[in-house]
Design an enzyme around this catalytic site. Structure first.
Site, mmCIF file in Angstrom:
data_model
loop_
_atom_site.group_PDB
_atom_site.id
_atom_site.type_symbol
_atom_site.label_atom_id
_atom_site.label_comp_id
_atom_site.label_asym_id
_atom_site.label_seq_id
_atom_site.Cartn_x
_atom_site.Cartn_y
_atom_site.Cartn_z
ATOM 1 N N LYS A 195 0.821 -1.219 0.000
ATOM 2 C CA LYS A 195 0.000 0.000 0.000
ATOM 3 C C LYS A 195 0.850 1.262 0.000
ATOM 4 C CE LYS A 195 -4.464 -1.557 1.544
ATOM 5 N NZ LYS A 195 -5.594 -1.388 2.423
ATOM 6 N N LYS B 146 -4.531 -9.344 -5.990
ATOM 7 C CA LYS B 146 -5.797 -9.643 -5.314
ATOM 8 C C LYS B 146 -6.907 -8.670 -5.722
ATOM 9 C CE LYS B 146 -6.044 -7.257 -0.898
ATOM 10 N NZ LYS B 146 -6.572 -7.287 0.434
ATOM 11 N N LYS C 288 -11.146 -3.562 -3.106
ATOM 12 C CA LYS C 288 -12.178 -2.540 -3.328
ATOM 13 C C LYS C 288 -11.583 -1.190 -3.674
ATOM 14 C CE LYS C 288 -13.527 -3.077 1.361
ATOM 15 N NZ LYS C 288 -12.291 -2.987 2.143
HETATM 16 N N1 AQP Z 1 -9.160 -10.541 -2.666
HETATM 17 C C1 AQP Z 1 -9.493 -11.092 -1.518
HETATM 18 N N2 AQP Z 1 -9.516 -12.434 -1.385
HETATM 19 C C2 AQP Z 1 -9.863 -13.002 -0.197
HETATM 20 N N3 AQP Z 1 -10.247 -12.298 0.883
HETATM 21 C C3 AQP Z 1 -10.255 -10.971 0.775
HETATM 22 N N4 AQP Z 1 -10.589 -10.017 1.648
HETATM 23 C C4 AQP Z 1 -10.444 -8.805 1.063
HETATM 24 N N5 AQP Z 1 -10.012 -8.963 -0.203
HETATM 25 C C5 AQP Z 1 -9.884 -10.291 -0.410
HETATM 26 C C6 AQP Z 1 -11.026 -10.292 3.000
HETATM 27 O O1 AQP Z 1 -12.113 -9.445 3.311
HETATM 28 C C7 AQP Z 1 -12.037 -9.080 4.683
HETATM 29 C C8 AQP Z 1 -12.116 -7.595 4.803
HETATM 30 O O2 AQP Z 1 -10.988 -7.008 4.201
HETATM 31 P P1 AQP Z 1 -10.749 -5.456 4.413
HETATM 32 O O3 AQP Z 1 -11.708 -4.707 3.620
HETATM 33 O O4 AQP Z 1 -10.764 -5.113 5.844
HETATM 34 O O5 AQP Z 1 -9.280 -5.209 3.943
HETATM 35 P P2 AQP Z 1 -8.501 -5.676 2.700
HETATM 36 O O6 AQP Z 1 -8.089 -7.093 2.862
HETATM 37 O O7 AQP Z 1 -7.374 -4.701 2.535
HETATM 38 O O8 AQP Z 1 -9.559 -5.575 1.522
HETATM 39 P P3 AQP Z 1 -9.523 -4.720 0.242
HETATM 40 O O9 AQP Z 1 -10.771 -4.971 -0.513
HETATM 41 O O10 AQP Z 1 -8.237 -4.934 -0.501
HETATM 42 O O11 AQP Z 1 -9.587 -3.260 0.831
HETATM 43 P P4 AQP Z 1 -8.678 -2.040 0.453
HETATM 44 O O12 AQP Z 1 -8.763 -1.925 -1.042
HETATM 45 O O13 AQP Z 1 -9.253 -0.878 1.161
HETATM 46 O O14 AQP Z 1 -7.308 -2.369 0.937
HETATM 47 C C9 AQP Z 1 -10.740 -9.654 5.236
HETATM 48 O O15 AQP Z 1 -11.021 -10.839 5.923
HETATM 49 C C10 AQP Z 1 -9.935 -9.934 4.006
HETATM 50 O O16 AQP Z 1 -9.046 -11.019 4.199
#
Ligand code: AQP
Length: 342
Positions: free
Chosen positions: A118, A201, A204
């Site tokens: 990030k 991955k 969002k």
């Molecule tokens: N691509 C993914 N595959 C499997 N699990 C995922 N999770 C998120 N993306 C994937 C799981 O969703 C839960 C919440 O995640 P989060 O929103 O708190 O943080 P993150 O993992 O950083 O998700 P994003 O979508 O990538 O958010 P941003 O873009 O803001 O960083 C967790 O259990 C995570 O494992």
């Protein structure tokens, strides 16, 4: 595999850093509901303080908090059976995080791949919050004395760090106070990848909306995104071995298996030797069938922000009643004086 008769206290959270995706649903929300329905004590949190570690426009953040709460409810979280709230309404998270910041070591944080990804090349310009994110995550979990944490595979390293922090705290203060948590990262597909690049991955906050399926996407948007999803020129593999080096095929087949509640083996049997176009068309049909009830319920809930706020507020009160005694005990253990607090 967890023993289904074991009583577990579950904690997990999702950041309101954008519209929740299919990955958040399949690898997090869907599991949260299963654990709730299995009768475990569940604490689920919209982790708004985590979202702030990268810039969020204030009005958009407030909307995203309600939107994430609506997603939890629409996916099947019952606020009577589970505790559902947003993190900033329970100050014990941030207070314990400070103490855990003093337990965690710089070297541990420096090894976190999420920070590296990030912060990117411009690390000097990343927020301090992004660097210390894992201490707040450890506090989220430990302030409830949670025993099990369901997450996607991308969060595995942060959970290992939570264990290290709990072990060091217990060792430094010669007590067995914080539980050494167990991650729940189960199933054949624990990481969903971008529709544009099977090696990254699904996220969002990805700049490309075509990289992900949002829980609010219409049937037309879902169809268009799956149609445009990256593929390769070969027929689909028919065995686990043949999936090697085919990240896009693995990703779409894995998503299909999760949506259909079937094993990868049966999905490989079904699509092996067929063209991507057939998988994409059946995947679209299935994704629309699963997501449509969720998105329409989210829409209905979004029309009543007062009710969403009420649910989050009452969840926060319940969460506080569990977290506050743990925080007070922690203050006591480390030697802080709290004469004004009940
Ligand atoms: N691509 C993914 N595959 C499997 N699990 C995922 N999770 C998120 N993306 C994937 C799981 O969703 C839960 C919440 O995640 P989060 O929103 O708190 O943080 P993150 O993992 O950083 O998700 P994003 O979508 O990538 O958010 P941003 O873009 O803001 O960083 C967790 O259990 C995570 O494992």
């Amino acid at each position: 595999m967890n023993n289904p008769t074991e009583k577990m206290r579950i904690f997990s959270g999702i950041q309101p850093s954008g519209i929740l995706t299919l990955a958040n649903y399949l690898c997090a929300l869907k599991r949260f509901v299963e654990l709730q329905d299995a009768g475990h004590e569940c604490v689920y949190c919209v982790v708004d303080l985590h979202a702030m570690t990268v810039w969020q426009e204030p009005v958009a953040l407030r909307n995203a908090i309600r939107h994430a709460a609506a997603a939890f409810l629409a996916a099947g979280i019952d606020p009577q059976r589970s505790i559902l709230f947003n993190q900033s309404q329970v100050p014990a998270h941030a207070e314990l995080a400070w103490i855990l910041n003093c337990v965690a070591r710089m070297g541990w944080m420096g090894r976190m791949t999420q920070f590296k990804e990030k912060a990117g090349k411009d690390r000097e310009n990343a927020s301090v919050g992004l660097f210390t994110y894992p201490s707040l995550m450890a506090a989220d979990i430990l302030v409830y004395h949670a025993t099990h944490v369901p997450v996607g595979d991308d969060q595995k390293q942060h959970l290992e760090l939570t264990r290290d922090i709990a072990i060091k705290f217990n060792h430094d203060y010669r007590l067995d106070f914080f539980p050494v948590i167990e991650p729940i990262i189960e199933g054949e597909t624990t990481r969903i990848m971008s529709l544009r690049d099977g090696t990254r991955k699904m996220s969002k906050s990805d700049a490309s909306d075509y990289s992900r399926i949002n829980l609010t996407d219409t049937a037309e948007q879902i169809a268009k995104k799956i149609r445009r999803a990256r593929s390769d020129p070969h027929p689909l593999p028919g065995s686990e071995f043949e999936l090697t080096g085919r990240p896009e095929a693995r990703n779409l087949l894995g998503i299909y298996a999760l949506l259909a509640n079937s094993s990868m083996e049966s999905v490989l049997d079904r699509f092996g030797g067929k063209m991507f176009s057939q998988l994409k068309s059946e995947l679209t049909e299935l994704a629309v069938a699963v997501l449509e009830p969720i998105s329409s319920e989210m829409k209905r809930l979004a029309d009543d922000p007062t009710e969403l706020d009420r649910i989050l507020g009452s969840g926060a009160e319940r969460a506080t009643s569990v977290a506050e005694p743990v925080l007070q005990k922690t203050y006591d253990i480390v030697g802080l004086l709290q004469s004004r607090r009940p």
